[in-house]
Design a protein around this motif. Structure first.
Motif, PDB file in Angstrom:
ATOM      1  N   VAL A   1       0.841  -1.200   0.000  1.00 47.22           N
ATOM      2  CA  VAL A   1       0.000   0.000   0.000  1.00 47.22           C
ATOM      3  C   VAL A   1       0.875   1.249   0.000  1.00 47.22           C
ATOM      4  N   ILE A   2       0.609   2.104  -0.954  1.00 49.51           N
ATOM      5  CA  ILE A   2       1.252   3.430  -0.941  1.00 49.51           C
ATOM      6  C   ILE A   2       0.172   4.425  -0.543  1.00 49.51           C
ATOM      7  N   ASN A   3       0.524   5.198   0.454  1.00 49.80           N
ATOM      8  CA  ASN A   3      -0.438   6.102   1.073  1.00 49.80           C
ATOM      9  C   ASN A   3      -0.040   7.551   0.835  1.00 49.80           C
ATOM     10  N   ILE A   4      -0.935   8.366   0.367  1.00 47.23           N
ATOM     11  CA  ILE A   4      -0.639   9.812   0.338  1.00 47.23           C
ATOM     12  C   ILE A   4      -1.769  10.480   1.119  1.00 47.23           C
ATOM     13  N   GLU A   5      -1.407  11.227   2.130  1.00 50.03           N
ATOM     14  CA  GLU A   5      -2.456  11.857   2.935  1.00 50.03           C
ATOM     15  C   GLU A   5      -2.434  13.369   2.778  1.00 50.03           C
ATOM     16  N   GLY A   6      -3.633  13.916   2.731  1.00 49.38           N
ATOM     17  CA  GLY A   6      -3.779  15.375   2.805  1.00 49.38           C
ATOM     18  C   GLY A   6      -3.338  16.138   1.567  1.00 49.38           C
ATOM     19  N   ILE A   7      -3.608  15.593   0.376  1.00 54.47           N
ATOM     20  CA  ILE A   7      -3.362  16.389  -0.848  1.00 54.47           C
ATOM     21  C   ILE A   7      -4.398  17.515  -0.835  1.00 54.47           C
ATOM     22  N   THR A   8      -3.917  18.723  -0.788  1.00 49.49           N
ATOM     23  CA  THR A   8      -4.828  19.849  -0.531  1.00 49.49           C
ATOM     24  C   THR A   8      -4.839  20.825  -1.699  1.00 49.49           C
TER      25      THR A   8
ATOM     26  N   ASP B   1      -7.076  11.904   0.625  1.00 47.47           N
ATOM     27  CA  ASP B   1      -6.146  10.846   1.038  1.00 47.47           C
ATOM     28  C   ASP B   1      -6.273   9.705   0.026  1.00 47.47           C
ATOM     29  N   ILE B   2      -5.133   9.192  -0.374  1.00 50.78           N
ATOM     30  CA  ILE B   2      -5.114   8.137  -1.390  1.00 50.78           C
ATOM     31  C   ILE B   2      -4.380   6.930  -0.829  1.00 50.78           C
ATOM     32  N   LYS B   3      -5.010   5.766  -0.953  1.00 52.57           N
ATOM     33  CA  LYS B   3      -4.323   4.508  -0.600  1.00 52.57           C
ATOM     34  C   LYS B   3      -4.285   3.661  -1.858  1.00 52.57           C
TER      35      LYS B   3
END
Ligand SMILES: Nc1ncnc2c1ncn2[C@@H]1O[C@H](COP(=O)(O)OP(=O)(O)OP(=O)(O)O)[C@@H](O)[C@H]1O
Ligand SMILES: Nc1nc2c(c(=O)[nH]1)N=C(CO)CN2
Length: 611
Positions: free
Chosen positions: A8-15, A36-38
């Motif tokens: 899992v690659i997680n990106i949190e809080g793309i604003t 947030d992207i998982k």
């Protein structure tokens, strides 16, 4: 242990700020969205090889997600999340994705800390829901400039010259600015099985920023086709000019008048190859990335003729021998799902009356530019084909038209920053107005109550007109004019001051937050006169960066006069290199009047060097 490992690659809080939502104020003022992207990705090969191409480049994903947030507004969070999921799944290494969209400033009438929607999509669930019902309003004027991609083709007459002229004419249309042009490709005609052979096509793809609605853009393209002598009789007949819209922002449409993305773009090398040149990240909606699709059409013949071609073509340098040249390559019948034919390969006898011989080396005579043979890669369908030209002194160069497009893009970006600034201010203004209304209403009620308790007769205290309650405004894509006129009415009723003077941001701040009150009256709000232009004929004052500085200002001259002298002495389109200073200082800003009739006022009239 299972066969596939899904890490899992997680990106949190793309604003990013976006204009999504059903309410007019949301469309106009915008708000912050967080995502947030998982992503489930098999990272084993990348781990062993330490090679990025075996996994997903998360920075690219983040950029794509931010683009969607800032891009074409949609009504629903559901649509937004789904669009994001589809875009993320267009990265081939991503097997599934979980998308959570946060809308912390959603217009709820109760206190809350966050509002989110989470969805999960994998490739199978995508195809289950593929028949997306198109809800696009094709007549809606965008509230911000939208990037559209247009494919050009021609195989009658001096096709390269016609394509070049179409690009220049499109760029000159109000509401359209061409921002990128691919190389010129010569391509074997893709024909229906029964069709007679045709001359080779010339194809290219361009990108443009537009404030035209999708259908208005299509009409504009049809007009250009007609002025090049296009008459529609048969499907896929030879034509002097064909202009198709490949994409209009992220809009999806199943409307027969305009299907978006273009329904056959994904299966055409003559579209995908040039498209990839100008945008290596391009996607054909849910069909995926152009980079991937292009590999599936390698059997179609496309040949890059020239990267920098517009001026040469305008000068007629490509015209010799074009008209009757017919490809010696067997044509491939297009495997369109709409036309249910067996894939047939019909062999065409080469009818080469005149060879295509004249491909001039651009600018050799005039500017000493020579093609660098070693940099000319073969025209194979594997990603971007670059052909660069170097001056004799080995500096990279671009044709003047390309330089002009680049300058326009820079100027557009400058304008964008000003527009964004204005949107933020609009939001603050609406908040300040709301607060002032509420305060005034409370004070008026309290004053009446005091007078009632003291037995005094009731006073007719003016209470500011209310902003229309959000729920009562019809949900429409184009609400700008409506909200503008509501605010204008409000401004008039609240005794606007300084109606005629153009004002600067600093004044505006004072006015917005400096609410004037007297002891016996309700607050009087001042509205900045430059903020609202509702009629298309009224000029809008825009300041943009130039090389002019305060020291250039002759003593005692007005800003207008300074700007006139600036017009004479500086380049017309001056890219802004340090945009951070724009809102804070007027030093070096040139003031212009914008007369273009667009409802947002957000696209500039860019002065053109060639005019
Ligand atoms: N994305 C689109 N771009 C341009 N026209 C479209 C699009 N979607 C639907 N159309 C409609 O298709 C009609 C026929 O277009 P046109 O004559 O250019 O087709 P064509 O170029 O011969 O074939 P193809 O569409 O396969 O390239 C147009 O009148 C237009 O209304
Ligand atoms: N090579 C090539 N073939 C085509 C083209 C085209 O632009 N290029 N356009 C068509 C209908 O739009 C049909 N076939």
């Amino acid at each position: 242990m299972t066969e596939s490992v899904f890490d899992v690659i997680n990106i949190e809080g793309i604003t990013a700020r976006g204009l999504h939502g059903v309410y007019p104020l949301e469309r106009r003022a915008g708000q912050e969205f967080k995502v947030d992207i998982k992503m489930t990705v098999d990272t084993r090969t990348a781990a062993v090889t330490d090679d990025l191409s075996y996994t997903v480049d998360y920075s690219q994903v983040a950029v794509e997600v931010a683009k969607i947030l800032e891009g074409t507004p949609v009504n629903l969070l559901e649509t937004l999340a789904d669009t994001i999921a589809r875009r993320v799944l267009s990265f081939p290494q991503v097997h599934a994705v979980e998308v959570q969209v946060h809308k912390p400033e959603a217009p709820l009438n109760v206190a809350f800390s966050d509002l989110t929607l989470s969805i999960f999509r994998d490739r199978s669930s995508l195809s289950e829901v593929t028949p997306v019902v198109a809800v696009a309003d094709l007549t809606a004027v965008p509230v911000r400039p939208v990037t559209a991609t247009v494919a050009l083709g021609a195989n009658l007459g001096d096709a390269p010259a016609t394509l070049a002229q179409a690009i220049v004419s499109l760029d000159e249309c109000p509401g359209v600015n061409v921002t990128a042009v691919s190389g010129l490709f010569r391509t074997a005609p893709i024909l229906l099985p029964e069709q007679a052979p045709q001359p080779d096509y010339f194809n290219a793809v361009i990108e443009a920023e537009t404030v035209l609605s999708p259908l208005a853009l299509l009409d504009t393209l049809h007009e250009l086709e007609a002025s090049a002598g296009r008459v529609r009789k048969e499907k896929w007949e030879a034509r002097p000019l064909d202009l198709d819209i490949l994409t209009y922002g992220d809009l999806h449409s199943d409307d027969v008048r305009l299907v978006l993305p273009h329904p056959r773009a994904h299966e055409r090398a003559f579209v995908l190859q040039p498209w990839l040149q100008i945008n290596p990240q391009a996607c054909v909606g849910a069909r995926g990335r152009v980079e991937v699709l292009v590999q599936q059409v390698q059997d179609q013949s496309v040949e890059l003729l020239a990267e920098l071609w517009v001026e040469d073509a305008l000068a007629g340098h490509f015209s010799e021998g074009v008209v009757s040249a017919v490809s010696a390559v067997p044509e491939v019948v297009e495997a369109s799902p709409a036309v249910s034919v067996e894939p047939v390969v019909s062999v065409v006898e080469p009818v080469v009356e005149t060879q295509f011989v004249h491909v001039p080396e651009p600018f050799t005579a005039e500017t000493g530019v020579e093609p660098v043979a070693s940099e000319v890669e073969p025209a194979v369908a594997t990603g971007s084909i670059r052909q660069t030209y170097r001056l004799a002194n080995a500096e990279e160069t671009e044709s003047p038209i390309f330089a002009q497009f680049a300058a326009k893009r820079a100027a557009l970006q400058t304008e964008w920053i000003l527009t964004k600034h204005q949107i933020d201010r609009d939001w603050e203004m609406s908040q300040a107005l709301k607060a002032a209304e509420e305060k005034a209403a409370q004070e008026a009620t309290a004053a009446q109550e005091r007078r009632r308790v003291e037995g005094l007769p009731s006073l007719d205290i003016p209470v500011p007109t209310k902003l229309p309650p959000l729920q009562s405004v019809p949900v429409e894509m184009v609400e700008e004019a409506e909200v503008s006129s509501a605010l204008d009415t409000l401004a008039t009723e609240l005794q606007p001051v300084k109606q005629s003077e153009p004002e600067q941001y600093s004044d505006f701040e004072k006015i917005v937050f400096g609410i004037k009150t007297t002891q016996s009256e309700a607050p009087v709000l001042r509205m900045p006169s430059w903020k609202r232009v509702v009629t298309p004929v009224e000029p809008r004052i825009v300041d943009e960066p130039t090389a002019v500085t305060v020291s250039d200002k002759p003593a005692g001259t007005s800003t207008e006069q300074v700007s006139e002298s600036a017009e004479k002495t500086t380049s017309l389109v001056e890219p802004c290199t340090d945009t951070a200073q724009i809102p804070t200082t007027y030093q070096g800003l040139r003031r212009r009047q914008i007369l273009r009739p667009d409802p947002t006022g957000s696209i500039p009239v860019i002065p053109r060097n060639h005019e």
